[in-house]
Write an enzyme that holds these catalytic residues in place. Structure first.
Site, short mmCIF file in Angstrom:
data_model
loop_
_atom_site.label_atom_id
_atom_site.label_comp_id
_atom_site.label_asym_id
_atom_site.label_seq_id
_atom_site.Cartn_x
_atom_site.Cartn_y
_atom_site.Cartn_z
N TYR A 17 37.07 46.78 41.67
CA TYR A 17 36.91 45.39 41.22
C TYR A 17 35.50 44.87 41.53
O TYR A 17 34.78 44.39 40.64
CB TYR A 17 37.96 44.48 41.88
CG TYR A 17 37.61 43.01 41.81
CD1 TYR A 17 37.63 42.33 40.59
CD2 TYR A 17 37.22 42.31 42.95
CE1 TYR A 17 37.27 40.98 40.51
CE2 TYR A 17 36.86 40.96 42.89
CZ TYR A 17 36.90 40.30 41.67
OH TYR A 17 36.54 38.98 41.59
N THR B 167 31.67 36.66 42.50
CA THR B 167 32.42 36.70 43.76
C THR B 167 31.53 37.14 44.93
O THR B 167 30.53 37.83 44.73
CB THR B 167 33.58 37.71 43.61
OG1 THR B 167 34.16 37.96 44.88
CG2 THR B 167 33.12 39.04 43.03
N ASP B 168 31.95 36.76 46.14
CA ASP B 168 31.25 37.24 47.34
C ASP B 168 31.49 38.72 47.60
O ASP B 168 30.77 39.35 48.37
CB ASP B 168 31.64 36.41 48.57
CG ASP B 168 33.13 36.44 48.91
OD1 ASP B 168 33.91 37.09 48.17
OD2 ASP B 168 33.52 35.80 49.92
N GLU B 169 32.50 39.30 46.93
CA GLU B 169 32.84 40.71 47.21
C GLU B 169 31.74 41.66 46.79
O GLU B 169 31.72 42.81 47.23
CB GLU B 169 34.16 41.09 46.53
CG GLU B 169 35.32 40.27 47.03
CD GLU B 169 36.68 40.91 46.82
OE1 GLU B 169 36.75 42.11 46.54
OE2 GLU B 169 37.68 40.19 46.97
N LYS C 35 32.38 43.72 39.10
CA LYS C 35 31.76 42.38 39.11
C LYS C 35 30.26 42.49 39.41
O LYS C 35 29.45 41.76 38.83
CB LYS C 35 32.45 41.49 40.16
CG LYS C 35 33.86 41.05 39.83
CD LYS C 35 33.97 40.18 38.58
CE LYS C 35 33.38 38.79 38.77
NZ LYS C 35 33.67 37.93 37.58
P1 NAD Z 1 42.67 35.30 36.99
O1 NAD Z 1 43.00 36.76 37.04
O2 NAD Z 1 43.67 34.32 37.50
O3 NAD Z 1 42.34 34.88 35.48
C1 NAD Z 1 41.55 35.67 34.63
C2 NAD Z 1 41.70 35.10 33.21
O4 NAD Z 1 40.85 35.87 32.35
C3 NAD Z 1 43.12 35.23 32.65
O5 NAD Z 1 43.49 34.05 31.99
C4 NAD Z 1 43.01 36.39 31.66
O6 NAD Z 1 43.95 36.29 30.59
C5 NAD Z 1 41.58 36.23 31.19
N1 NAD Z 1 41.01 37.49 30.69
C6 NAD Z 1 41.04 38.71 31.28
N2 NAD Z 1 40.43 39.62 30.50
C7 NAD Z 1 39.96 38.96 29.41
C8 NAD Z 1 39.24 39.35 28.26
N3 NAD Z 1 38.86 40.64 28.09
N4 NAD Z 1 38.94 38.42 27.35
C9 NAD Z 1 39.35 37.13 27.50
N5 NAD Z 1 40.05 36.70 28.56
C10 NAD Z 1 40.35 37.61 29.51
O7 NAD Z 1 41.28 35.17 37.73
P2 NAD Z 1 40.75 33.98 38.67
O8 NAD Z 1 41.23 34.20 40.06
O9 NAD Z 1 40.98 32.69 37.99
O10 NAD Z 1 39.18 34.33 38.67
C11 NAD Z 1 38.34 33.83 37.63
C12 NAD Z 1 36.94 34.36 37.83
O11 NAD Z 1 36.45 33.96 39.10
C13 NAD Z 1 36.84 35.89 37.81
O12 NAD Z 1 35.66 36.25 37.16
C14 NAD Z 1 36.78 36.27 39.28
O13 NAD Z 1 36.07 37.47 39.47
C15 NAD Z 1 36.04 35.09 39.86
N6 NAD Z 1 36.32 34.76 41.26
C16 NAD Z 1 37.61 34.62 41.70
C17 NAD Z 1 37.84 34.24 43.03
C18 NAD Z 1 39.25 34.05 43.54
O14 NAD Z 1 39.42 33.88 44.74
N7 NAD Z 1 40.27 34.04 42.70
C19 NAD Z 1 36.77 34.03 43.88
C20 NAD Z 1 35.46 34.21 43.41
C21 NAD Z 1 35.25 34.55 42.09
O1 DAU Z 2 36.41 36.97 47.89
C1 DAU Z 2 36.66 36.57 46.57
C2 DAU Z 2 37.77 37.40 45.99
O2 DAU Z 2 38.97 36.95 46.59
C3 DAU Z 2 37.87 37.32 44.47
O3 DAU Z 2 36.71 37.86 43.92
C4 DAU Z 2 39.09 38.09 43.97
O4 DAU Z 2 39.23 37.91 42.56
C5 DAU Z 2 40.32 37.53 44.66
O5 DAU Z 2 41.47 38.26 44.26
C6 DAU Z 2 40.15 37.60 46.18
O6 DAU Z 2 40.13 38.99 46.64
P1 DAU Z 2 40.87 39.44 47.98
O7 DAU Z 2 41.12 40.89 47.90
O8 DAU Z 2 40.17 38.92 49.18
O9 DAU Z 2 42.24 38.57 47.81
P2 DAU Z 2 43.76 38.94 48.05
O10 DAU Z 2 44.53 37.67 47.91
O11 DAU Z 2 44.21 40.11 47.25
O12 DAU Z 2 43.78 39.37 49.59
C7 DAU Z 2 43.30 38.49 50.61
C8 DAU Z 2 43.43 39.24 51.93
O13 DAU Z 2 44.82 39.39 52.23
C9 DAU Z 2 42.85 40.64 51.91
O14 DAU Z 2 42.28 40.91 53.18
C10 DAU Z 2 44.06 41.54 51.69
C11 DAU Z 2 45.17 40.78 52.38
N1 DAU Z 2 46.53 40.94 51.79
C12 DAU Z 2 46.69 40.70 50.45
C13 DAU Z 2 47.92 40.83 49.85
C14 DAU Z 2 48.09 40.60 48.37
C15 DAU Z 2 47.61 41.25 52.59
O15 DAU Z 2 47.47 41.44 53.82
N2 DAU Z 2 48.84 41.37 52.01
C16 DAU Z 2 49.04 41.19 50.66
O16 DAU Z 2 50.19 41.35 50.20
#
Ligand code: NAD
Ligand code: DAU
Length: 355
Positions: free
Chosen positions: A158, A132-134, A162
């Site tokens: 988180y 992730t970019d975080e 990561k």
């Molecule tokens: P998600 O939470 O929707 O899915 C995570 C999946 O991993 C689930 O199916 C869960 O059951 C499985 N999991 C969790 N712990 C596990 C374990 N110990 N063993 C096996 N499976 C396990 O997450 P997502 O949003 O699909 O993100 C996927 C990946 O991409 C993550 O590594 C996250 O850090 C990264 N990522 C997410 C975003 C985003 O915006 N969602 C952006 C950049 C990177």
């Molecule tokens: O940047 C990549 C990341 O993006 C991934 O690594 C994470 O897995 C993914 O969850 C996401 O993280 P964020 O914290 O940016 O996403 P989230 O959807 O939780 O929040 C997006 C923005 O919206 C953040 O600034 C917080 C704000 N927010 C979020 C929620 C859930 C609100 O204002 N209200 C809300 O109820």
């Protein structure tokens, strides 16, 4: 055969669907099905001959060892993680257990498997870590976007977990020669996104007539990427990325949270107007800010674009319209994921945010 971990989650399920649709070949999905894992997200590919599901934990070394030996993958794509920042703030233990220890255990078993492969298969093998970019921390409004050489400065449990996993992946390459690739992507959105995250949460709350809870002043900026574009980037990095390198992935779609919420409201006003004809934006409600809330993320994807020729297919307007349409068209999937446990999280978390 490739092995995908966390394939029942948001991005993993989209990746597996795309992989099969693109003729990528056999794929095994290793997922332990936490609250975020949902096999309904793969219902349309479950019966495909290329697809196999194995329920298990990436941290369970004996299970991973057996699965690697049974499936003999040519690559592992590691999506499995705890992914929600707010949950990591409430309770970070699972994030360390899966994202740090789980990734370490997975790497150890993959390394043992890879070391025993014949030389040609060893040379072709890849371990792609989805990050992730975080991990780069927070930008001010005038700062340039993150490049791959930006220093790591994670601010939440988180992102710290990561960052640790990224370092373990890097170390596996530098110390043992494991052929790794890492992608650091910005915020994804699209179909099958679990509704604890901003975009699906706002869509569902709007349709349910609930407040739309904007943290703080709503001016925090995220760089949004449609999930199919993230999947195409991962496929490309897997195929052509240089071993040991990291690639930033992002769509140059920086938006403040308020802009995102208003864009959702406008689309819903058009596609599913309220019975009383009041605009959905009337439901916007400011709540207590997330502790340590990163102000801005922005990705510079020049390396991925110039070195591998990747381009995002969607911009924010087209991607968000597709997303809202998908949620309107899939009430059964929504019903399935908004179980008692989900409702409990929303009630507890937003009761505290309102206080
Ligand atoms: P998600 O939470 O929707 O899915 C995570 C999946 O991993 C689930 O199916 C869960 O059951 C499985 N999991 C969790 N712990 C596990 C374990 N110990 N063993 C096996 N499976 C396990 O997450 P997502 O949003 O699909 O993100 C996927 C990946 O991409 C993550 O590594 C996250 O850090 C990264 N990522 C997410 C975003 C985003 O915006 N969602 C952006 C950049 C990177
Ligand atoms: O940047 C990549 C990341 O993006 C991934 O690594 C994470 O897995 C993914 O969850 C996401 O993280 P964020 O914290 O940016 O996403 P989230 O959807 O939780 O929040 C997006 C923005 O919206 C953040 O600034 C917080 C704000 N927010 C979020 C929620 C859930 C609100 O204002 N209200 C809300 O109820």
């Amino acid at each position: 055969m490739i092995l995908v971990t966390g394939g029942a989650g948001f991005i993993g399920s989209n990746f597996i669907r795309d992989w099969i649709a693109q003729g990528g070949g056999p794929v095994t999905n290793l997922d332990c099905l936490t609250y975020a894992g949902n096999l309904a997200s793969l219902a349309d590919v479950a019966a495909r001959p290329e697809y196999r599901f194995a329920r298990g934990d990436i941290g369970d070394r004996a299970f991973v060892r057996q699965l690697l030996s049974d499936t003999r993958p040519r690559a592992v794509v590691n999506f499995a993680a705890e992914s929600h920042v707010d949950r990591s703030i409430h309770s970070g233990g699972e994030f360390v257990r899966t994202n740090v220890v789980g990734t370490f255990n997975l790497l150890e078993e993959v390394r043992a498997y890879w070391s025993a492969l014949p030389p040609a298969e060893q040379a072709a093998f890849r371990f792609l870590h989805v990050s992730t970019d975080e991990v780069y921390g927070s930008l001010d409004f005038a700062d340039p976007p993150f490049t791959e050489s930006h220093r790591y400065a994670p601010n939440s449990p988180y992102s710290a977990s990561k960052a640790a996993s990224d370092h373990l992946v890097r170390a596996a390459h530098h110390t043992y020669g494991l052929p790794v690739l890492t992608t650091n992507c910005s915020n994804n959105y699209g179909p099958y996104h679990f509704p604890e995250k901003l975009i699906p949460l706002m869509i569902l709350h709007a349709l349910q007539g609930k407040p739309l809870p904007v943290y703080g002043d709503g001016r925090n900026v995220r760089d949004w990427l449609y999930v199919a574009d993230h999947c195409s980037a991962i496929r490309l990095v897997l195929e052509k990325g240089r071993v040991g390198e990291t690639y930033n992935v992002g769509g140059r779609n920086e938006k403040s949270n308020l802009e995102v919420v208003h864009a959702i409201c406008t689309l819903l006003d058009e596609l599913s107007p309220r019975a009383d004809a009041v605009p959905y934006a009337a439901q916007v409600s400011y709540v207590k800010d997330r502790p340590g809330h990163d102000r801005r993320y922005a990705i510079d994807a020049t390396k991925l674009e110039s070195e591998l020729g990747w381009r995002a297919a969607e911009d924010f307007a087209t991607g968000l319209r597709k997303t809202v349409q998908w949620y309107l068209a899939n009430p059964a999937w929504i019903e399935g994921v908004t179980s008692g446990a989900y409702r409990q999280w929303v009630d507890q978390h937003y009761a505290q945010a309102a206080a």
